[in-house]
Design an enzyme around this catalytic site. Sequence first.
Site, mmCIF file in Angstrom:
data_model
loop_
_atom_site.group_PDB
_atom_site.id
_atom_site.type_symbol
_atom_site.label_atom_id
_atom_site.label_comp_id
_atom_site.label_asym_id
_atom_site.label_seq_id
_atom_site.Cartn_x
_atom_site.Cartn_y
_atom_site.Cartn_z
ATOM 1 N N LYS A 110 0.858 -1.186 0.000
ATOM 2 C CA LYS A 110 0.000 0.000 0.000
ATOM 3 C C LYS A 110 0.888 1.226 0.000
ATOM 4 C CE LYS A 110 -4.429 0.918 0.081
ATOM 5 N NZ LYS A 110 -5.529 0.113 -0.457
HETATM 6 P P1 NAD Z 1 -13.122 7.556 -3.160
HETATM 7 O O1 NAD Z 1 -12.175 8.639 -2.820
HETATM 8 O O2 NAD Z 1 -13.538 7.375 -4.588
HETATM 9 O O3 NAD Z 1 -14.482 7.753 -2.281
HETATM 10 C C1 NAD Z 1 -14.476 7.858 -0.893
HETATM 11 C C2 NAD Z 1 -15.871 8.255 -0.432
HETATM 12 O O4 NAD Z 1 -15.931 8.243 0.999
HETATM 13 C C3 NAD Z 1 -16.289 9.673 -0.855
HETATM 14 O O5 NAD Z 1 -17.670 9.679 -1.179
HETATM 15 C C4 NAD Z 1 -16.059 10.491 0.432
HETATM 16 O O6 NAD Z 1 -16.860 11.669 0.498
HETATM 17 C C5 NAD Z 1 -16.477 9.462 1.466
HETATM 18 N N1 NAD Z 1 -15.952 9.756 2.798
HETATM 19 C C6 NAD Z 1 -14.683 10.116 3.133
HETATM 20 N N2 NAD Z 1 -14.607 10.325 4.460
HETATM 21 C C7 NAD Z 1 -15.834 10.083 4.965
HETATM 22 C C8 NAD Z 1 -16.397 10.143 6.266
HETATM 23 N N3 NAD Z 1 -15.645 10.491 7.320
HETATM 24 N N4 NAD Z 1 -17.709 9.831 6.407
HETATM 25 C C9 NAD Z 1 -18.466 9.489 5.351
HETATM 26 N N5 NAD Z 1 -17.998 9.425 4.087
HETATM 27 C C10 NAD Z 1 -16.700 9.728 3.909
HETATM 28 O O7 NAD Z 1 -12.512 6.204 -2.568
HETATM 29 P P2 NAD Z 1 -12.801 4.700 -3.032
HETATM 30 O O8 NAD Z 1 -11.769 4.318 -4.022
HETATM 31 O O9 NAD Z 1 -14.247 4.564 -3.335
HETATM 32 O O10 NAD Z 1 -12.440 3.916 -1.677
HETATM 33 C C11 NAD Z 1 -13.373 3.798 -0.599
HETATM 34 C C12 NAD Z 1 -12.932 2.663 0.309
HETATM 35 O O11 NAD Z 1 -12.857 1.452 -0.455
HETATM 36 C C13 NAD Z 1 -11.545 2.806 0.945
HETATM 37 O O12 NAD Z 1 -11.565 2.198 2.216
HETATM 38 C C14 NAD Z 1 -10.646 2.031 0.016
HETATM 39 O O13 NAD Z 1 -9.465 1.585 0.655
HETATM 40 C C15 NAD Z 1 -11.567 0.884 -0.333
HETATM 41 N N6 NAD Z 1 -11.240 0.167 -1.573
HETATM 42 C C16 NAD Z 1 -11.152 0.807 -2.765
HETATM 43 C C17 NAD Z 1 -10.886 0.077 -3.919
HETATM 44 C C18 NAD Z 1 -10.864 0.710 -5.292
HETATM 45 O O14 NAD Z 1 -10.762 -0.036 -6.268
HETATM 46 N N7 NAD Z 1 -10.972 2.004 -5.421
HETATM 47 C C19 NAD Z 1 -10.683 -1.302 -3.851
HETATM 48 C C20 NAD Z 1 -10.802 -1.936 -2.605
HETATM 49 C C21 NAD Z 1 -11.091 -1.180 -1.474
#
Ligand code: NAD
Length: 420
Positions: A110
Amino acid sequence: MVIAETELNAYEMALAQLDEAARHLKDLDPGILERLRYPQRELTVHFPVRMDDGRVRIFTGYRVHHSTVRGPSKGGIRYHPRVDLDEVRAMAMWMTWKCAVVDIPYGGAKGGVVVDPAALSLGELERLTRRYATEISILMSPEGDIPAPDVNTNPQVMAWIMDTYSMHRGYSTPAVVTGKPVEIGGSLGRLGATGRGVALCARWALERLGMQVKGATVAIQGYGNVGSSTGICLQDMGCRVIAVSDVHGGIYRQAGIDARELARWVRSEGTVCGFPGTEPITNADLLAMPCDVLVPAALEGQITGRNAGNVRAKIIVEGANGPTTPEADKILERKGVVVVPDILANAGGVTVSYFEWVQGLQFLFWGEDEVNKRLEEIMARAFNEVWRMADECAVPLRLAALMLAIKRVHDATLIRGIYP
Ligand code: NAD
């Protein structure tokens, strides 16, 4: 001093999970288990970026490899003001387990930069990304370590990383990152892959519990890449998204919120708040929403010992990494809430990243149907293996997934042996 479990940081949480799974696994080599508690290597970088006003600002970033035993290390890059080394360590360890759960030939890594990207211009973001990519390029390569998007990074950021690395090499190296735009070697289906996997897990969990998929009510925390693609897939399966929140607040409509329209709204407005026809709610309201499926898809540590008692969902499918603390897990188990854990539920992203990498190495690209079909096969196999392990050992799904993954990584480490 004993730290209350609600105060565990992400890495302490990851270690607590490892210890608990190890207690349930028989015949683990203690030396190998000790090895798995530590990241293999950690890089901290401090680097300058020239801002638009001519000033130079110093940023801090990290890249951590937890394990490279089962293959090259794989894991996203996060841009967030609260990124720290322990968070990156935890997410690297979870990546090792995630790749092992779905049985793809990767270890876990990561990366992250301590930055609020919303406060940067596009030019500043590009310069920061290119310099960070240069700093971590001593670890990155198509054979060694392959980054991908995470919170606040996207296909454009991956394109800059790929281009920077390729400029240093003198030739294009698409397989050095995944989650790239399709125009430069990205895979069809990658953008929505994490959400597709989350939605599939939600469907299979509903079916296993004898609940109707059609009309099942869904609440989603976070409406970025993962949250929005999960919402759209679940809606396409016939579910009803009734509540959504993001960092700015939340919205609710019992009759259902159009997940696609909401994604368009978020692209233009930057938040779910104010979406026509909905009532405002708080993030606390969202987590306590009476519904069939709750999908945390924002950040870690959201469902804790303090608020798990309020959860009224029947199933939690973890889109985010580490959204539920170990103390919350115990409360949810007592309440009978089924939790499909992150290392299984959100593994669709890394699975299609693996497809993207394979396609990039071969310069041979697949159609979207092929990608989605192979994704569903891998997710179904992993879901069934985890569910069976949970039944056989009478443990919750998280523990079953961890046991499955840790055993695979342990065995691979044992077979390879301790060098020298
Ligand atoms: P992103 O930046 O596209 O979206 C994050 C979302 O979370 C946004 O809508 C933001 O406003 C919201 N958010 C942030 N802080 C918040 C809070 N305190 N309360 C409520 N909402 C909040 O990110 P993403 O890529 O969608 O990732 C989201 C999660 O999924 C993370 O934990 C990431 O590690 C995990 N993840 C992502 C992927 C991927 O392919 N992008 C894969 C596996 C896991």
